[in-house]
Design a protein around this motif. Sequence first.
Motif, PDB file in Angstrom:
ATOM      1  N   ILE A  32     118.191  51.361 157.025  1.00  0.00           N
ATOM      2  CA  ILE A  32     116.810  51.210 157.061  1.00  0.00           C
ATOM      3  C   ILE A  32     116.648  49.698 157.626  1.00  0.00           C
ATOM      4  O   ILE A  32     115.507  49.194 158.247  1.00  0.00           O
ATOM      5  N   GLU A  33     117.822  48.849 157.427  1.00  0.00           N
ATOM      6  CA  GLU A  33     117.488  47.315 158.110  1.00  0.00           C
ATOM      7  C   GLU A  33     117.345  47.346 159.671  1.00  0.00           C
ATOM      8  O   GLU A  33     116.528  46.302 159.947  1.00  0.00           O
ATOM      9  N   ASP A  34     117.614  48.416 160.308  1.00  0.00           N
ATOM     10  CA  ASP A  34     117.568  48.321 161.785  1.00  0.00           C
ATOM     11  C   ASP A  34     116.037  48.911 161.982  1.00  0.00           C
ATOM     12  O   ASP A  34     115.351  48.429 163.019  1.00  0.00           O
ATOM     13  N   VAL A  35     115.566  49.906 161.256  1.00  0.00           N
ATOM     14  CA  VAL A  35     114.425  50.716 161.698  1.00  0.00           C
ATOM     15  C   VAL A  35     113.231  50.360 160.820  1.00  0.00           C
ATOM     16  O   VAL A  35     112.034  51.011 161.120  1.00  0.00           O
ATOM     17  N   ALA A  36     113.385  49.998 159.584  1.00  0.00           N
ATOM     18  CA  ALA A  36     112.508  49.786 158.601  1.00  0.00           C
ATOM     19  C   ALA A  36     111.976  48.460 158.044  1.00  0.00           C
ATOM     20  O   ALA A  36     111.937  48.339 156.801  1.00  0.00           O
ATOM     21  N   THR A  37     112.181  47.333 158.702  1.00  0.00           N
ATOM     22  CA  THR A  37     112.125  45.984 158.456  1.00  0.00           C
ATOM     23  C   THR A  37     111.649  44.977 159.339  1.00  0.00           C
ATOM     24  O   THR A  37     111.815  45.234 160.808  1.00  0.00           O
ATOM     25  N   GLY A 100      93.025  69.138 154.140  1.00  0.00           N
ATOM     26  CA  GLY A 100      91.837  69.356 153.522  1.00  0.00           C
ATOM     27  C   GLY A 100      91.260  68.038 152.589  1.00  0.00           C
ATOM     28  O   GLY A 100      90.362  68.035 152.023  1.00  0.00           O
ATOM     29  N   SER A 101      92.244  67.278 152.240  1.00  0.00           N
ATOM     30  CA  SER A 101      91.921  65.954 151.387  1.00  0.00           C
ATOM     31  C   SER A 101      91.159  65.273 152.178  1.00  0.00           C
ATOM     32  O   SER A 101      91.364  64.890 153.245  1.00  0.00           O
ATOM     33  N   THR A 102      90.162  64.594 151.553  1.00  0.00           N
ATOM     34  CA  THR A 102      89.334  63.644 152.286  1.00  0.00           C
ATOM     35  C   THR A 102      89.460  62.352 151.981  1.00  0.00           C
ATOM     36  O   THR A 102      88.860  61.439 152.851  1.00  0.00           O
ATOM     37  N   ASP A 103      90.129  61.754 150.945  1.00  0.00           N
ATOM     38  CA  ASP A 103      89.980  60.542 150.910  1.00  0.00           C
ATOM     39  C   ASP A 103      91.572  60.002 150.278  1.00  0.00           C
ATOM     40  O   ASP A 103      92.032  60.339 149.148  1.00  0.00           O
ATOM     41  N   VAL A 104      92.334  59.799 151.177  1.00  0.00           N
ATOM     42  CA  VAL A 104      93.897  59.778 151.170  1.00  0.00           C
ATOM     43  C   VAL A 104      94.262  58.242 150.969  1.00  0.00           C
ATOM     44  O   VAL A 104      93.970  57.716 152.239  1.00  0.00           O
ATOM     45  N   ILE A 105      94.857  57.895 150.260  1.00  0.00           N
ATOM     46  CA  ILE A 105      95.295  56.268 150.335  1.00  0.00           C
ATOM     47  C   ILE A 105      96.776  56.459 150.600  1.00  0.00           C
ATOM     48  O   ILE A 105      97.612  56.468 149.690  1.00  0.00           O
ATOM     49  N   HIS A 106      96.736  55.834 151.971  1.00  0.00           N
ATOM     50  CA  HIS A 106      98.020  55.745 152.584  1.00  0.00           C
ATOM     51  C   HIS A 106      98.872  54.357 152.303  1.00  0.00           C
ATOM     52  O   HIS A 106      98.809  53.411 152.845  1.00  0.00           O
ATOM     53  N   MET A 107      99.737  54.180 150.992  1.00  0.00           N
ATOM     54  CA  MET A 107      99.967  53.072 150.680  1.00  0.00           C
ATOM     55  C   MET A 107     101.096  52.395 151.610  1.00  0.00           C
ATOM     56  O   MET A 107     101.501  51.190 151.515  1.00  0.00           O
ATOM     57  N   HIS A 108     101.984  53.167 152.287  1.00  0.00           N
ATOM     58  CA  HIS A 108     103.011  52.897 153.304  1.00  0.00           C
ATOM     59  C   HIS A 108     102.481  52.978 154.608  1.00  0.00           C
ATOM     60  O   HIS A 108     103.133  52.711 155.494  1.00  0.00           O
ATOM     61  N   PHE A 151     110.071  47.594 154.460  1.00  0.00           N
ATOM     62  CA  PHE A 151     110.770  47.047 153.570  1.00  0.00           C
ATOM     63  C   PHE A 151     110.352  45.325 153.556  1.00  0.00           C
ATOM     64  O   PHE A 151     110.618  45.001 154.510  1.00  0.00           O
ATOM     65  N   GLY A 152     110.172  44.779 152.529  1.00  0.00           N
ATOM     66  CA  GLY A 152     109.908  43.285 152.417  1.00  0.00           C
ATOM     67  C   GLY A 152     108.297  43.207 152.815  1.00  0.00           C
ATOM     68  O   GLY A 152     108.019  41.941 152.717  1.00  0.00           O
ATOM     69  N   GLU A 153     107.394  43.962 153.119  1.00  0.00           N
ATOM     70  CA  GLU A 153     106.056  44.166 153.327  1.00  0.00           C
ATOM     71  C   GLU A 153     105.406  44.559 152.173  1.00  0.00           C
ATOM     72  O   GLU A 153     105.706  45.259 151.546  1.00  0.00           O
ATOM     73  N   MET A 154     103.840  44.065 151.980  1.00  0.00           N
ATOM     74  CA  MET A 154     103.405  44.564 150.880  1.00  0.00           C
ATOM     75  C   MET A 154     102.466  45.691 151.029  1.00  0.00           C
ATOM     76  O   MET A 154     101.779  45.792 152.235  1.00  0.00           O
ATOM     77  N   PRO A 155     102.699  46.816 150.069  1.00  0.00           N
ATOM     78  CA  PRO A 155     102.157  47.935 150.281  1.00  0.00           C
ATOM     79  C   PRO A 155     100.566  47.778 150.531  1.00  0.00           C
ATOM     80  O   PRO A 155     100.177  46.868 149.873  1.00  0.00           O
ATOM     81  N   ALA A 179     112.487  55.698 143.957  1.00  0.00           N
ATOM     82  CA  ALA A 179     113.575  54.802 144.212  1.00  0.00           C
ATOM     83  C   ALA A 179     112.836  53.497 144.828  1.00  0.00           C
ATOM     84  O   ALA A 179     113.520  52.311 144.858  1.00  0.00           O
ATOM     85  N   VAL A 180     111.794  53.655 145.190  1.00  0.00           N
ATOM     86  CA  VAL A 180     110.966  52.792 145.864  1.00  0.00           C
ATOM     87  C   VAL A 180     109.805  51.952 145.060  1.00  0.00           C
ATOM     88  O   VAL A 180     109.059  52.674 144.841  1.00  0.00           O
ATOM     89  N   TYR A 181     109.900  50.937 144.668  1.00  0.00           N
ATOM     90  CA  TYR A 181     108.715  50.054 143.957  1.00  0.00           C
ATOM     91  C   TYR A 181     107.797  49.576 144.807  1.00  0.00           C
ATOM     92  O   TYR A 181     108.182  49.113 146.148  1.00  0.00           O
ATOM     93  N   PRO A 182     106.484  49.308 144.623  1.00  0.00           N
ATOM     94  CA  PRO A 182     105.906  49.376 143.390  1.00  0.00           C
ATOM     95  C   PRO A 182     105.476  50.661 143.003  1.00  0.00           C
ATOM     96  O   PRO A 182     105.411  51.073 141.833  1.00  0.00           O
TER      97      PRO A 182
END
Length: 234
Positions: A32-37, A100-108, A151-155, A179-182
């Motif tokens: 994770i620390e290599d590719v997602a921070t 077909g969903s029209t309003d998708v909230i992509h928090m990540h 990780f470490g950034e604001m959703p 496993a992941v907040y929020p």
Amino acid sequence: MNIVILTGAGISAESGIETFRDAGGLWENHRIEDVATPEGYARDPDLVQRFYNLRRAALKTVKPNAAHIALAKLEHRLLRQDGSVTLVTQNVDDLHERGGSTDVIHMHGQLTSVFCTACNHRWNHAQDIKTGQICITCKTSDTTRPDIVWFGEMPYHMDRIEAALSSCDLFVSIGTSGAVYPAAGFVQMATAYGAQTLELNLERSQGSHYFDDSQLGPASKIVPQWVDAVLNEN
Ligand code: APR
């Protein structure tokens, strides 16, 4: 009826997209620390670009499954009955939209979106981010990064999500390990606001005990069943 739905990698697993924490999942083969921070990106941007380029390219080889399609049907049918579905996803794929969903909230964030770290401009980009990539607005090179919340950034969109949780009748969590907040805390937030809560997952998630009810099984089977049950009741 107003429903807030949270989805995670499990809803896209049967479409052929790897989950993160299951056996053989992405976090078994990548650190994770290599590719997602942000720190990993600063250390080795090429490695990070390659990781997301592969995942962006893989989108072209997959399609939505019965679970994505059922959630789109629920959205459209409840809208006609003065209800609402607020679909929040932790997934960075585009399978809800293609289902077909029209309003998708992509928090990540989203794989098909990129932004420039110099001028903050965001744009849709379905191809690889190349070495020397030039920002379409400020023309700086090598400042284009995936529009993914690391990780470490604001959703993203937390205000909108909390507003929806505060006024929903039912909160449903689908295909996420909790496993992941929020996101993992939405079930407690919804409960505090007075909503019923339901988990649909292959197995019990980490926060399973916070839900009023759990239905276990593969998403492509249990999500359409649940959607049909809701629509028959309404
Ligand atoms: N149907 C339903 N659920 C499934 C299926 C399936 N076919 N296959 C797997 N699952 C369940 C697993 O049992 C697990 O509980 O989906 C969940 C996937 O969990 P994770 O791999 O942890 O994915 P997710 O919860 O989406 O991860 C959250 O972590 O690394 C970050 O940013 C990344 O958005 C991601 C976040």
